[in-house]
Design a protein around this motif. Structure first.
Motif, PDB file in Angstrom:
ATOM      1  N   PRO A 354       0.842  -1.203   0.000  1.00  0.00           N
ATOM      2  CA  PRO A 354       0.000   0.000   0.000  1.00  0.00           C
ATOM      3  C   PRO A 354       0.874   1.248   0.000  1.00  0.00           C
ATOM      4  O   PRO A 354       2.067   1.189   0.331  1.00  0.00           O
ATOM      5  N   PHE A 355       0.285   2.366  -0.346  1.00  0.00           N
ATOM      6  CA  PHE A 355       1.027   3.630  -0.440  1.00  0.00           C
ATOM      7  C   PHE A 355       1.632   4.024   0.900  1.00  0.00           C
ATOM      8  O   PHE A 355       2.653   4.716   0.956  1.00  0.00           O
ATOM      9  N   SER A 356       1.011   3.579   1.968  1.00  0.00           N
ATOM     10  CA  SER A 356       1.523   3.907   3.299  1.00  0.00           C
ATOM     11  C   SER A 356       2.803   3.159   3.644  1.00  0.00           C
ATOM     12  O   SER A 356       3.479   3.486   4.620  1.00  0.00           O
ATOM     13  N   GLN A 357       3.173   2.156   2.827  1.00  0.00           N
ATOM     14  CA  GLN A 357       4.331   1.322   3.134  1.00  0.00           C
ATOM     15  C   GLN A 357       5.417   1.429   2.058  1.00  0.00           C
ATOM     16  O   GLN A 357       6.091   0.442   1.747  1.00  0.00           O
ATOM     17  N   VAL A 358       5.613   2.610   1.512  1.00  0.00           N
ATOM     18  CA  VAL A 358       6.655   2.805   0.498  1.00  0.00           C
ATOM     19  C   VAL A 358       8.050   2.453   1.033  1.00  0.00           C
ATOM     20  O   VAL A 358       8.841   1.813   0.329  1.00  0.00           O
ATOM     21  N   PRO A 359       8.424   2.828   2.258  1.00  0.00           N
ATOM     22  CA  PRO A 359       9.753   2.419   2.747  1.00  0.00           C
ATOM     23  C   PRO A 359       9.933   0.902   2.761  1.00  0.00           C
ATOM     24  O   PRO A 359      11.014   0.391   2.437  1.00  0.00           O
ATOM     25  N   GLN A 360       8.897   0.168   3.118  1.00  0.00           N
ATOM     26  CA  GLN A 360       8.986  -1.297   3.106  1.00  0.00           C
ATOM     27  C   GLN A 360       9.144  -1.816   1.681  1.00  0.00           C
ATOM     28  O   GLN A 360       9.852  -2.806   1.448  1.00  0.00           O
ATOM     29  N   ALA A 361       8.492  -1.154   0.717  1.00  0.00           N
ATOM     30  CA  ALA A 361       8.638  -1.548  -0.682  1.00  0.00           C
ATOM     31  C   ALA A 361      10.074  -1.333  -1.153  1.00  0.00           C
ATOM     32  O   ALA A 361      10.639  -2.171  -1.866  1.00  0.00           O
ATOM     33  N   PHE A 362      10.672  -0.205  -0.760  1.00  0.00           N
ATOM     34  CA  PHE A 362      12.070   0.049  -1.111  1.00  0.00           C
ATOM     35  C   PHE A 362      12.974  -1.013  -0.493  1.00  0.00           C
ATOM     36  O   PHE A 362      13.923  -1.481  -1.137  1.00  0.00           O
ATOM     37  N   GLN A 363      12.688  -1.385   0.743  1.00  0.00           N
ATOM     38  CA  GLN A 363      13.496  -2.404   1.408  1.00  0.00           C
ATOM     39  C   GLN A 363      13.434  -3.718   0.653  1.00  0.00           C
ATOM     40  O   GLN A 363      14.442  -4.417   0.500  1.00  0.00           O
ATOM     41  N   LYS A 364      12.258  -4.058   0.142  1.00  0.00           N
ATOM     42  CA  LYS A 364      12.086  -5.297  -0.628  1.00  0.00           C
ATOM     43  C   LYS A 364      12.946  -5.262  -1.880  1.00  0.00           C
ATOM     44  O   LYS A 364      13.636  -6.240  -2.203  1.00  0.00           O
ATOM     45  N   VAL A 365      12.922  -4.153  -2.603  1.00  0.00           N
ATOM     46  CA  VAL A 365      13.717  -4.041  -3.827  1.00  0.00           C
ATOM     47  C   VAL A 365      15.205  -4.081  -3.495  1.00  0.00           C
ATOM     48  O   VAL A 365      16.004  -4.696  -4.218  1.00  0.00           O
ATOM     49  N   GLU A 366      15.581  -3.434  -2.402  1.00  0.00           N
ATOM     50  CA  GLU A 366      16.986  -3.341  -2.022  1.00  0.00           C
ATOM     51  C   GLU A 366      17.570  -4.701  -1.644  1.00  0.00           C
ATOM     52  O   GLU A 366      18.778  -4.927  -1.780  1.00  0.00           O
ATOM     53  N   GLU A 367      16.729  -5.629  -1.216  1.00  0.00           N
ATOM     54  CA  GLU A 367      17.205  -6.958  -0.851  1.00  0.00           C
ATOM     55  C   GLU A 367      17.694  -7.747  -2.054  1.00  0.00           C
ATOM     56  O   GLU A 367      18.469  -8.695  -1.910  1.00  0.00           O
ATOM     57  N   GLY A 368      17.250  -7.367  -3.261  1.00  0.00           N
ATOM     58  CA  GLY A 368      17.689  -8.053  -4.467  1.00  0.00           C
ATOM     59  C   GLY A 368      17.035  -9.406  -4.644  1.00  0.00           C
ATOM     60  O   GLY A 368      16.027  -9.727  -4.013  1.00  0.00           O
ATOM     61  N   HIS A 369      17.625 -10.242  -5.530  1.00  0.00           N
ATOM     62  CA  HIS A 369      17.108 -11.582  -5.830  1.00  0.00           C
ATOM     63  C   HIS A 369      15.633 -11.519  -6.211  1.00  0.00           C
ATOM     64  O   HIS A 369      14.812 -12.304  -5.731  1.00  0.00           O
ATOM     65  N   ALA A 370      15.303 -10.582  -7.084  1.00  0.00           N
ATOM     66  CA  ALA A 370      13.903 -10.363  -7.438  1.00  0.00           C
ATOM     67  C   ALA A 370      13.340 -11.525  -8.237  1.00  0.00           C
ATOM     68  O   ALA A 370      14.043 -12.189  -9.000  1.00  0.00           O
ATOM     69  N   ARG A 371      12.065 -11.773  -8.052  1.00  0.00           N
ATOM     70  CA  ARG A 371      11.308 -12.727  -8.858  1.00  0.00           C
ATOM     71  C   ARG A 371      10.151 -11.982  -9.507  1.00  0.00           C
ATOM     72  O   ARG A 371       8.988 -12.298  -9.313  1.00  0.00           O
TER      73      ARG A 371
END
Length: 388
Positions: A354-371
């Motif tokens: 959700p829009f309220s969790q943009v920092p968490q979304a960035f953290q997910k991308v920053e972890e790498g190993h995307a699927r």
């Protein structure tokens, strides 16, 4: 006090709730300095975008996609080159890009069109890949050039559509513009995608298979099912041992798309068919890093020397060395939209926030190993938003 605006769209009328304050400010996630995730700041008072040119449109953002470049830009990557692009005459003070809105993918609804915009109208559902020198999509509204925008695939929700534009435009630039692949000539090509489970890789597999190409992919074992499901003909697990040895046993390739970088080019060039026009294109280039470290002029000079020397070195061995770059391309998105609606390409969304969790979304991308892609739902995703 709220008022109501109504946009005409064919035979339908689409209400748009707004207020005087919202015509000047809007909710957004911004950064005021470069750094880690802690620099992300939510505000309800970000400047509302305005039409500066007659070929621009303002889009209400329903969903935004995140990419690794957003994480890099949050940390200041490319700041020198992008500042020059934003302010070519150097009229503004250093730091004038702040507050900066990140987010390169957008799916939403056209709110307003410039006088020269003929192809779009208010109420159209559109998608776009936003150039990194422009304010991004982690906001309620964004301003774009009409030639960067395309009508959204009818078969996709906004959240799914937001997963595709940036990676699609990047892959199109590398494979079509740089390598010369087309629907007509891909059936005879063997293509290797190094790093096939991320956003660019998952899109490129589908596009190339839709065009009849033979696609080999490197990824980790746990991503094999995903890439095979997208159509990959052969999968090499890079975690099972030296990937160059496993690839070296295969028939040589016509095109290599490198999403990995590092030392891959030291051995990947040997996997190409020599003296046949075969091309290696990497999306991991030192261009922006050079300009950050050396300044724009010296950085561009160093970049030119590097790419020219590498291209000449490999040309002597009968293969072509190229760099690939993202290029905004609304016309390419038109073609891709048709492929999506024809069922040839699907969006691969790994995570949605959700829009309220943009920092968490960035953290997910920053972890790498995307699927696949990470998507932020802006409308209905938390926060203070106008509802369409």
């Amino acid at each position: 006090m709220n008022s109501s605006m109504v946009f005409s769209h064919g035979c339908h009328k689409r209400p748009f709730s707004t207020s005087r304050s919202r015509m000047t400010v809007m909710p957004a996630w911004v950064i005021d300095t470069y750094g880690g995730n802690d620099v992300l700041r939510f505000t309800r008072n970000a400047s509302f975008p305005i039409l500066n040119y007659p070929n621009e449109v303002i889009v209400q953002v329903h969903a935004a996609g995140l990419n690794p470049i957003d994480v890099s830009m949050r940390g200041g990557y490319g700041a020198s080159s992008l500042s020059m692009k934003r302010d070519p005459l150097n009229l503004n003070q250093k730091g004038s890009e702040f507050p900066l809105v990140l987010g390169r993918d957008v799916s939403g609804v056209v709110m307003e069109c410039g006088l020269d915009v003929k192809y779009f109208k208010e109420g159209d559902e559109v998608w776009a890949a936003i150039p990194p020198w422009k304010q991004g999509s982690l906001a309620e509204f964004v301003c774009l050039s009409a030639n960067e925008v395309s009508l959204k695939p009818k078969s996709l929700s906004h959240s799914a559509a937001a997963a595709l534009p940036y990676v699609a435009a990047t892959a199109w630039s590398a494979l079509v513009n740089t390598c010369g692949l087309t629907l007509e000539n891909s059936a005879e090509k063997r293509i290797l995608i190094l790093g096939g489970s991320g956003g660019v890789g998952t899109f490129a597999i589908q596009m190339l298979k839709a065009w009849g190409g033979h696609v080999t992919v490197t990824c980790s074992k746990d991503a094999e099912r995903l890439v095979r499901g997208l159509g990959a003909d052969h999968v090499v697990d890079y975690s099972a041992g030296p990937v160059e040895l496993a690839l070296g046993t295969l028939e040589k390739f016509d095109v290599i798309l490198d999403n990995v970088g590092g030392d891959t080019e030291s051995w990947a060039m040997g996997l190409l068919k020599p003296w046949s026009g075969a091309k290696y294109v990497t999306l991991v280039t030192p261009f922006l890093q050079n300009t950050d470290l050396l300044g724009v002029a010296d950085g561009m000079m160093q970049t030119g020397i590097t790419v020219a020397s590498k291209a000449l070195k490999h040309l002597c061995k009968g293969v072509h060395y190229r760099w690939g770059f993202f290029i905004p391309n609304g016309a390419a998105l038109d073609d891709i939209s048709e492929m999506v609606d024809a069922g040839k390409i699907r969006a691969v969304v790994e995570a949605e926030f959700p829009f309220s969790q943009v920092p968490q979304a960035f953290q997910k991308v920053e972890e790498g190993h995307a699927r696949g892609k990470t998507v932020v739902q802006v409308i209905g995703g938390g926060g203070d938003h106008a509802e369409c």
